[in-house]
Design a protein around this motif. Sequence first.
Motif, PDB file in Angstrom:
ATOM      1  N   ILE A   1       0.871  -1.173   0.000  1.00  0.00           N
ATOM      2  CA  ILE A   1       0.000   0.000   0.000  1.00  0.00           C
ATOM      3  C   ILE A   1       0.905   1.218   0.000  1.00  0.00           C
ATOM      4  O   ILE A   1       1.670   1.434   0.948  1.00  0.00           O
ATOM      5  N   SER A   2       0.861   1.974  -1.077  1.00  0.00           N
ATOM      6  CA  SER A   2       1.732   3.139  -1.182  1.00  0.00           C
ATOM      7  C   SER A   2       0.920   4.353  -1.623  1.00  0.00           C
ATOM      8  O   SER A   2      -0.257   4.235  -1.958  1.00  0.00           O
ATOM      9  N   CYS A   3       1.589   5.512  -1.620  1.00  0.00           N
ATOM     10  CA  CYS A   3       0.925   6.753  -1.993  1.00  0.00           C
ATOM     11  C   CYS A   3       0.716   6.815  -3.509  1.00  0.00           C
ATOM     12  O   CYS A   3       1.438   6.194  -4.280  1.00  0.00           O
ATOM     13  N   CYS A   4      -0.257   7.614  -3.922  1.00  0.00           N
ATOM     14  CA  CYS A   4      -0.470   7.853  -5.357  1.00  0.00           C
ATOM     15  C   CYS A   4       0.679   8.634  -5.978  1.00  0.00           C
ATOM     16  O   CYS A   4       0.820   8.663  -7.204  1.00  0.00           O
ATOM     17  N   ASP A   5       1.482   9.272  -5.146  1.00  0.00           N
ATOM     18  CA  ASP A   5       2.581  10.130  -5.603  1.00  0.00           C
ATOM     19  C   ASP A   5       3.387   9.428  -6.709  1.00  0.00           C
ATOM     20  O   ASP A   5       3.853   8.301  -6.513  1.00  0.00           O
ATOM     21  N   SER A   6       3.549  10.118  -7.835  1.00  0.00           N
ATOM     22  CA  SER A   6       4.201   9.507  -9.000  1.00  0.00           C
ATOM     23  C   SER A   6       5.669   9.174  -8.755  1.00  0.00           C
ATOM     24  O   SER A   6       6.271   8.402  -9.502  1.00  0.00           O
ATOM     25  N   ARG A   7       6.254   9.725  -7.696  1.00  0.00           N
ATOM     26  CA  ARG A   7       7.671   9.461  -7.414  1.00  0.00           C
ATOM     27  C   ARG A   7       7.884   8.171  -6.626  1.00  0.00           C
ATOM     28  O   ARG A   7       9.016   7.692  -6.489  1.00  0.00           O
ATOM     29  N   VAL A   8       6.808   7.650  -6.068  1.00  0.00           N
ATOM     30  CA  VAL A   8       6.907   6.405  -5.290  1.00  0.00           C
ATOM     31  C   VAL A   8       6.739   5.237  -6.255  1.00  0.00           C
ATOM     32  O   VAL A   8       5.669   5.031  -6.800  1.00  0.00           O
ATOM     33  N   HIS A   9       7.818   4.479  -6.479  1.00  0.00           N
ATOM     34  CA  HIS A   9       7.843   3.502  -7.573  1.00  0.00           C
ATOM     35  C   HIS A   9       8.220   2.139  -6.997  1.00  0.00           C
ATOM     36  O   HIS A   9       9.360   1.674  -7.125  1.00  0.00           O
ATOM     37  N   VAL A  10       7.266   1.495  -6.358  1.00  0.00           N
ATOM     38  CA  VAL A  10       7.591   0.285  -5.589  1.00  0.00           C
ATOM     39  C   VAL A  10       8.085  -0.858  -6.465  1.00  0.00           C
ATOM     40  O   VAL A  10       8.960  -1.624  -6.055  1.00  0.00           O
ATOM     41  N   THR A  11       7.569  -1.011  -7.660  1.00  0.00           N
ATOM     42  CA  THR A  11       8.011  -2.130  -8.495  1.00  0.00           C
ATOM     43  C   THR A  11       9.467  -1.948  -8.908  1.00  0.00           C
ATOM     44  O   THR A  11      10.233  -2.912  -8.965  1.00  0.00           O
ATOM     45  N   ALA A  12       9.874  -0.701  -9.169  1.00  0.00           N
ATOM     46  CA  ALA A  12      11.282  -0.448  -9.527  1.00  0.00           C
ATOM     47  C   ALA A  12      12.180  -0.663  -8.315  1.00  0.00           C
ATOM     48  O   ALA A  12      13.245  -1.283  -8.411  1.00  0.00           O
ATOM     49  N   MET A  13      11.756  -0.166  -7.137  1.00  0.00           N
ATOM     50  CA  MET A  13      12.592  -0.261  -5.939  1.00  0.00           C
ATOM     51  C   MET A  13      12.902  -1.696  -5.548  1.00  0.00           C
ATOM     52  O   MET A  13      13.992  -2.004  -5.067  1.00  0.00           O
ATOM     53  N   PHE A  14      11.922  -2.585  -5.728  1.00  0.00           N
ATOM     54  CA  PHE A  14      12.116  -3.975  -5.324  1.00  0.00           C
ATOM     55  C   PHE A  14      12.355  -4.902  -6.525  1.00  0.00           C
ATOM     56  O   PHE A  14      12.353  -6.124  -6.379  1.00  0.00           O
ATOM     57  N   GLY A  15      12.544  -4.312  -7.688  1.00  0.00           N
ATOM     58  CA  GLY A  15      12.792  -5.107  -8.886  1.00  0.00           C
ATOM     59  C   GLY A  15      11.687  -6.102  -9.180  1.00  0.00           C
ATOM     60  O   GLY A  15      11.944  -7.234  -9.580  1.00  0.00           O
ATOM     61  N   ALA A  16      10.445  -5.708  -8.956  1.00  0.00           N
ATOM     62  CA  ALA A  16       9.335  -6.651  -9.071  1.00  0.00           C
ATOM     63  C   ALA A  16       8.851  -6.784 -10.509  1.00  0.00           C
ATOM     64  O   ALA A  16       8.736  -5.798 -11.233  1.00  0.00           O
ATOM     65  N   ASP A  17       8.567  -8.018 -10.887  1.00  0.00           N
ATOM     66  CA  ASP A  17       7.981  -8.274 -12.198  1.00  0.00           C
ATOM     67  C   ASP A  17       6.465  -8.303 -12.093  1.00  0.00           C
ATOM     68  O   ASP A  17       5.902  -8.369 -11.001  1.00  0.00           O
ATOM     69  N   GLN A  18       5.839  -8.308 -13.258  1.00  0.00           N
ATOM     70  CA  GLN A  18       4.391  -8.429 -13.311  1.00  0.00           C
ATOM     71  C   GLN A  18       3.965  -9.703 -12.575  1.00  0.00           C
ATOM     72  O   GLN A  18       4.570 -10.759 -12.745  1.00  0.00           O
ATOM     73  N   GLY A  19       2.951  -9.591 -11.735  1.00  0.00           N
ATOM     74  CA  GLY A  19       2.464 -10.762 -11.019  1.00  0.00           C
ATOM     75  C   GLY A  19       3.033 -10.934  -9.625  1.00  0.00           C
ATOM     76  O   GLY A  19       2.614 -11.814  -8.887  1.00  0.00           O
TER      77      GLY A  19
END
Length: 215
Positions: A45-63
Amino acid sequence: MDFARPLPEYLITRFHGWQATTYSQNKGWYKRLADEGQRPRAMIISCCDSRVHVTAMFGADQGEFFIHRNIANLVPAFVSDGEHHGTSAAVEYAVTSLHVSHLVVMGHSGCGGVEGCYEMCEGHAPALEEKTSFVGRWMDILRPGYDRLPQGDDATRKRALEKEGVLVSLENLMSFPFVRAAVESGELTLHGVWNHIGNGSLEVYDSLSGAFHPI
Ligand SMILES: [Zn+2]
């Protein structure tokens, strides 16, 4: 619906680029995701803020991540009133249907929603106090966090309120019976983190020390 327009050219171009590279090089993975459905290990659960990029930070793939974003990454307390509750619906689905193992609430530096809450609680933002303000009424969730702020200058207190937002949300998560049951059975663990956007650091809440520590 004649008000829905075609996508702007830059989005179409970027999509075709993704389709020709990332997708076409991993077709098997996408087919498997489509055939088997999603089995994410974590909800974030993260903010709508466009600078918060959880998938990039944790190297997450789709799914991999079940992601819910809202203003200031807040979770309201459990209420069962038959009304529309988007965040609560996302939490319910993640915990009771997807059975995620981890639920991470991520706050961040320079959060506009938190700043709005701070100004509202200080009595400096009358527009946010209006009953008709969706942002103001949403930020009411964070008022208990404001009440716990230590003395200090505004910048220090705003940053503390960003972290209080994570803690208030974790406390509220435990007010959902199915979350509490999953936590107590060991099926689910809750995590609170805060991202400093400018220096790229991540702090994790440690319940033993009662503070956020960088990892
Ligand atoms: Zn924010």
